[in-house]
Design an enzyme around this catalytic site. Structure first.
Site, PDB file in Angstrom:
ATOM      1  N   HIS A 195      -6.971   9.449  14.446  1.00 19.69           N
ATOM      2  CA  HIS A 195      -6.558   8.577  13.612  1.00 19.69           C
ATOM      3  C   HIS A 195      -7.392   8.209  11.916  1.00 19.69           C
ATOM      4  CE1 HIS A 195      -5.252   3.699  13.805  1.00 19.69           C
ATOM      5  NE2 HIS A 195      -5.686   3.633  12.231  1.00 19.69           N
ATOM      6  N   CYS A 196      -5.690   8.584  11.716  1.00 15.79           N
ATOM      7  CA  CYS A 196      -6.890   8.727   9.627  1.00 15.79           C
ATOM      8  C   CYS A 196      -6.758   7.165   9.136  1.00 15.79           C
ATOM      9  CB  CYS A 196      -5.662  10.352   9.340  1.00 15.79           C
ATOM     10  SG  CYS A 196      -6.069   9.890   7.412  1.00 15.79           S
ATOM     11  N   LEU A 197      -7.615   7.147   8.855  1.00 17.93           N
ATOM     12  CA  LEU A 197      -8.326   5.964   7.858  1.00 17.93           C
ATOM     13  C   LEU A 197      -7.060   5.569   6.793  1.00 17.93           C
ATOM     14  CD1 LEU A 197      -9.818   2.666   7.922  1.00 17.93           C
ATOM     15  CD2 LEU A 197     -11.356   4.165   6.380  1.00 17.93           C
TER      16      LEU A 197
END
Length: 270
Positions: free
Chosen positions: A125-127
């Protein structure tokens, strides 16, 4: 709406950084180096603008495209899973069921605590894109890192070339020199960071692994060595097959990437 994913402070920070890099590269360093009206200046501006446009398009696609969530109707095929007759099939099915979202997980799917869904071939999950990176948008993420690395490297090269040809005795005040040095150090650090990230994902593609599977493999390999056994990633076939396998899945998302991004741009404009 998917456009609401842009309403995020990290995304604003990325867009602000991209705008800052484009401004200083074109209107400060290229202009002061060869001039925007010259043929060399126009060529450099054109090349950098193309890279920045691809960078922005890949970034938007990575934000807007769903990573690929596990369908609620999915049920694992126990007959083709290699389960022995002695092993209860009910236990096998239950082991593939996600306790958090109450759906069955296909192989290589993982539950995302942020999205609260199971993501197909989840990488992480990429912020910075406010989205998961999974099966459908991994191409957009990889091309984003690729174009960002090339663009940052191109900008850094221009800054270094400009600095080597600059007459520092008549370059202005000390604060202006500090600004130049800060820009050069920032771009060099950004290029190094993005280049490292790009190298990591090239390695993962060659091994046909995700980021999650890479860290899981470290522990599994350690346990295998401890018990005197060897471990091989189950999806690692060969370099050629791994690349073609991942490239095929990436190519399938290209048309989806284009259609969703264009429709979302129209939505924003309207």
């Amino acid at each position: 709406m998917k456009c609401q994913r842009f309403l995020s402070i990290p995304i604003f920070a990325v867009l602000l950084l991209m705008g800052f890099i484009c401004y200083i590269t074109v209107f400060i360093f290229i202009d002061d180096w060869v001039g925007l009206q010259s043929s060399a200046g126009s060529l450099n501006v054109l090349i950098f603008t193309v890279l920045a446009s691809l960078w922005l398009f890949s970034f938007s696609s990575c934000v807007l495209i769903d990573p690929g969530y596990t369908p609620a109707s999915y049920i694992p095929d126990v007959e083709d899973s290699g389960v022995s007759d002695e092993e209860p099939k009910k236990n096998v099915i239950q082991s593939r069921r996600c306790d958090k979202c109450s759906t069955y997980k296909p192989p290589r799917a993982h539950h995302c605590r942020v999205c609260r869904k199971c993501v197909l071939r989840m990488d992480h999950h990429c912020l910075w894109v406010n989205n998961c990176v999974g099966y459908w948008n991994y191409k957009a993420f990889f091309t984003l890192v690729l174009y960002a690395t090339i663009g940052s490297l191109y900008s850094t090269t221009i800054i270094i070339t400009w600095a080597l040809q600059k007459d520092w005795e008549f370059s202005g005040s000390g604060s202006l020199k500090v600004f130049y040095v800060t820009c050069a150090v920032t771009m060099a650090a950004l290029t190094l960071t993005l280049g490292t990230l790009l190298g990591c994902h090239v390695y993962l593609i060659i091994r046909n692994m995700t980021t999650i599977e890479y860290y899981e493999a470290i522990r599994t390999e350690w346990l295998a060595r401890k018990s005197g056994q060897s471990y091989r990633h189950p999806y690692n076939q060969s370099v050629y097959k791994n690349i073609t396998s991942v490239s095929l899945s990436l190519s399938l998302s290209l048309s989806l990437s284009l259609s969703l991004s264009l429709s979302s741009y129209m939505c924003v404009c309207l």
